[in-house]
Design a protein around this motif. Sequence first.
Motif, PDB file in Angstrom:
ATOM      1  N   ASP A 100     -50.124 -36.847 -35.356  1.00  0.00           N
ATOM      2  CA  ASP A 100     -48.664 -37.960 -35.000  1.00  0.00           C
ATOM      3  C   ASP A 100     -49.132 -38.970 -34.163  1.00  0.00           C
ATOM      4  O   ASP A 100     -50.503 -39.040 -33.028  1.00  0.00           O
ATOM      5  CB  ASP A 100     -47.861 -36.984 -33.337  1.00  0.00           C
ATOM      6  CG  ASP A 100     -47.026 -35.632 -34.308  1.00  0.00           C
ATOM      7  OD1 ASP A 100     -46.885 -35.987 -35.726  1.00  0.00           O
ATOM      8  OD2 ASP A 100     -46.172 -34.903 -34.171  1.00  0.00           O
ATOM      9  N   PRO A 102     -49.487 -42.220 -31.759  1.00  0.00           N
ATOM     10  CA  PRO A 102     -48.766 -43.396 -30.962  1.00  0.00           C
ATOM     11  C   PRO A 102     -47.998 -44.108 -30.846  1.00  0.00           C
ATOM     12  O   PRO A 102     -47.927 -44.572 -32.763  1.00  0.00           O
ATOM     13  CB  PRO A 102     -49.826 -43.234 -29.670  1.00  0.00           C
ATOM     14  CG  PRO A 102     -51.359 -43.914 -30.094  1.00  0.00           C
ATOM     15  CD  PRO A 102     -50.855 -42.755 -32.081  1.00  0.00           C
ATOM     16  N   SER A 103     -48.528 -45.286 -30.029  1.00  0.00           N
ATOM     17  CA  SER A 103     -47.603 -46.319 -30.698  1.00  0.00           C
ATOM     18  C   SER A 103     -48.634 -47.729 -31.368  1.00  0.00           C
ATOM     19  O   SER A 103     -50.034 -47.765 -31.331  1.00  0.00           O
ATOM     20  CB  SER A 103     -46.260 -47.141 -29.296  1.00  0.00           C
ATOM     21  OG  SER A 103     -47.803 -47.695 -28.853  1.00  0.00           O
ATOM     22  N   LEU A 104     -47.835 -48.479 -32.527  1.00  0.00           N
ATOM     23  CA  LEU A 104     -48.870 -50.048 -32.805  1.00  0.00           C
ATOM     24  C   LEU A 104     -50.008 -50.337 -31.331  1.00  0.00           C
ATOM     25  O   LEU A 104     -50.971 -50.452 -31.493  1.00  0.00           O
ATOM     26  CB  LEU A 104     -48.769 -50.610 -34.079  1.00  0.00           C
ATOM     27  CG  LEU A 104     -47.687 -50.188 -34.763  1.00  0.00           C
ATOM     28  CD1 LEU A 104     -47.043 -50.700 -35.676  1.00  0.00           C
ATOM     29  CD2 LEU A 104     -48.933 -49.224 -35.685  1.00  0.00           C
ATOM     30  N   LYS A 105     -49.483 -50.435 -30.782  1.00  0.00           N
ATOM     31  CA  LYS A 105     -49.692 -50.963 -29.526  1.00  0.00           C
ATOM     32  C   LYS A 105     -50.966 -50.668 -29.156  1.00  0.00           C
ATOM     33  O   LYS A 105     -52.527 -50.564 -29.025  1.00  0.00           O
ATOM     34  CB  LYS A 105     -48.447 -51.320 -28.180  1.00  0.00           C
ATOM     35  CG  LYS A 105     -49.851 -51.923 -27.496  1.00  0.00           C
ATOM     36  CD  LYS A 105     -48.648 -52.681 -25.895  1.00  0.00           C
ATOM     37  CE  LYS A 105     -49.405 -53.108 -24.941  1.00  0.00           C
ATOM     38  NZ  LYS A 105     -48.046 -54.200 -23.608  1.00  0.00           N
ATOM     39  N   GLU A 106     -50.808 -48.489 -28.571  1.00  0.00           N
ATOM     40  CA  GLU A 106     -51.356 -47.702 -28.195  1.00  0.00           C
ATOM     41  C   GLU A 106     -52.565 -47.777 -29.338  1.00  0.00           C
ATOM     42  O   GLU A 106     -54.162 -47.219 -28.765  1.00  0.00           O
ATOM     43  CB  GLU A 106     -50.764 -46.577 -27.842  1.00  0.00           C
ATOM     44  CG  GLU A 106     -50.046 -46.548 -26.646  1.00  0.00           C
ATOM     45  CD  GLU A 106     -49.353 -45.287 -26.791  1.00  0.00           C
ATOM     46  OE1 GLU A 106     -49.495 -44.580 -25.443  1.00  0.00           O
ATOM     47  OE2 GLU A 106     -48.913 -44.874 -27.826  1.00  0.00           O
ATOM     48  N   GLN A 136     -54.734 -40.408 -36.683  1.00  0.00           N
ATOM     49  CA  GLN A 136     -53.465 -40.911 -36.088  1.00  0.00           C
ATOM     50  C   GLN A 136     -52.977 -42.448 -36.983  1.00  0.00           C
ATOM     51  O   GLN A 136     -52.327 -42.224 -36.918  1.00  0.00           O
ATOM     52  CB  GLN A 136     -53.557 -41.501 -34.851  1.00  0.00           C
ATOM     53  CG  GLN A 136     -53.887 -40.374 -33.950  1.00  0.00           C
ATOM     54  CD  GLN A 136     -54.367 -40.687 -32.222  1.00  0.00           C
ATOM     55  OE1 GLN A 136     -54.776 -41.689 -32.417  1.00  0.00           O
ATOM     56  NE2 GLN A 136     -53.523 -39.864 -31.417  1.00  0.00           N
ATOM     57  N   ALA A 140     -49.747 -42.556 -38.570  1.00  0.00           N
ATOM     58  CA  ALA A 140     -48.704 -44.543 -38.532  1.00  0.00           C
ATOM     59  C   ALA A 140     -48.122 -44.857 -39.648  1.00  0.00           C
ATOM     60  O   ALA A 140     -47.341 -45.838 -40.506  1.00  0.00           O
ATOM     61  CB  ALA A 140     -49.764 -45.166 -37.901  1.00  0.00           C
ATOM     62  N   SER A 143     -45.116 -43.065 -41.604  1.00  0.00           N
ATOM     63  CA  SER A 143     -44.132 -43.344 -40.939  1.00  0.00           C
ATOM     64  C   SER A 143     -43.677 -44.979 -40.387  1.00  0.00           C
ATOM     65  O   SER A 143     -42.412 -45.272 -40.134  1.00  0.00           O
ATOM     66  CB  SER A 143     -43.864 -42.562 -39.448  1.00  0.00           C
ATOM     67  OG  SER A 143     -45.024 -43.359 -38.171  1.00  0.00           O
ATOM     68  N   GLU A 148     -44.627 -52.930 -41.650  1.00  0.00           N
ATOM     69  CA  GLU A 148     -45.438 -52.538 -40.443  1.00  0.00           C
ATOM     70  C   GLU A 148     -46.616 -52.513 -41.294  1.00  0.00           C
ATOM     71  O   GLU A 148     -47.751 -51.681 -40.790  1.00  0.00           O
ATOM     72  CB  GLU A 148     -45.334 -51.368 -39.989  1.00  0.00           C
ATOM     73  CG  GLU A 148     -43.840 -51.606 -38.766  1.00  0.00           C
ATOM     74  CD  GLU A 148     -43.843 -50.759 -37.338  1.00  0.00           C
ATOM     75  OE1 GLU A 148     -43.306 -49.913 -37.747  1.00  0.00           O
ATOM     76  OE2 GLU A 148     -43.584 -51.065 -36.392  1.00  0.00           O
TER      77      GLU A 148
END
Length: 393
Positions: A100, A102-106, A136, A140, A143, A148
């Motif tokens: 799973d 985190p955000s792309l920024k993270e 991860q 990403a 998803s 993106e």
Amino acid sequence: MSASPHAGRAIAAERKLAGLSQRQLADRANYSLAMVKAVEQGREPASPAFLAAAARVLRVEPESLTGTPYRDLIEKDGPLEGLAELRAVLAEGIYARPADPPSLKELVAEIAAVDLLYRNDKGRNALARMPMLLRQLHGALHSAGPDERGKVFSLLCAAYVTTERLCRRFGFIHLAPTVLDRLEWAAVSADDPLYTAQAKIKRARVLMYFDSNDTGLRLVEDALDEIEGDTEAANAVRGYGHLCGAIVAARGFRPGTAAEHIGHARRLAPAMPGESDLYGTLFGPANVGIHSVAVALEAGNPDKAAREGSALVLPTKIAPPRAGHHWQDVSRAWLMIGKPDQALDALNRARRIAPQQTRLHPSVRETIYGIAAAQRRQTNSLAGFASWLGVQL
């Protein structure tokens, strides 16, 4: 302590198993008979180029001559966290089990943090975090929406660039080609076209371990032809390509081509804001100076490498592994011109600057054995360094 004194002994053993004389090995590896004798007897350090050529002629893996990875030494500092999981991720390939994300920024922040750990000679910490980061990123990718996916593929490229450097850092060279396969796969779909060129340049650097210098030079030239624009990013990769091309050419006995690449890099470097962190290139004026010394050493001019390398003033903010590798080259150059005390001084500088990198680099061991053979009397300083390195003189 290491049971094998130096790579020369391994070369001699493999040569005899192959039924070759020293003269035959010298002729097929394109080195002098005197060099083969000196390396086998431990009087001359086995250079990376010599090791690659000998491994090719003897049809063995380069690691079998150097003993890398140095597992016993690595384990003295504790288990190498992340390696087993990294192997699993690489073996899974495009079917890598996602985590799973985190955000792309993270994810961008984590990639930068891991790269900084590597840059600061904290490769163990970087390796421990890399497998989860790769999973991860695959999560990403699963998803990501259509807008993106290109960005995620570029982030995967950045992660694979650092992964390949980590594999080489700890001596797991056999993993590097697989990492580069994954990098090339991701680069095809990345929204940053510079990763396609960077993948070819990095493969050229790995090919030096296998004495495939002609193929490496062709890849560098192909990559340079692909790079467009005059941005910092384009020039960082372009400059990195020229530096790589210079070393590959020098190892391939093409000094003119090496000088041309250094010249191109030297013209590009002043426009860099210091040593660029982009794409893991560390390209800038200081790195051009470091590679100029390395080219002199690889091209057979150790006197120039020793004196110019010792006089080179490196910026305080340069990446420690980069500076450490420079002083390792300077040390080998001093030894080759008969100055073992200066060689040991240079190795101690490398140790102070980048201890992890210095402790695990095969050329450092070869240089230490050469210093021991050249010194009339073994000093406490040499014995102490050898003990720290995990070798027995």
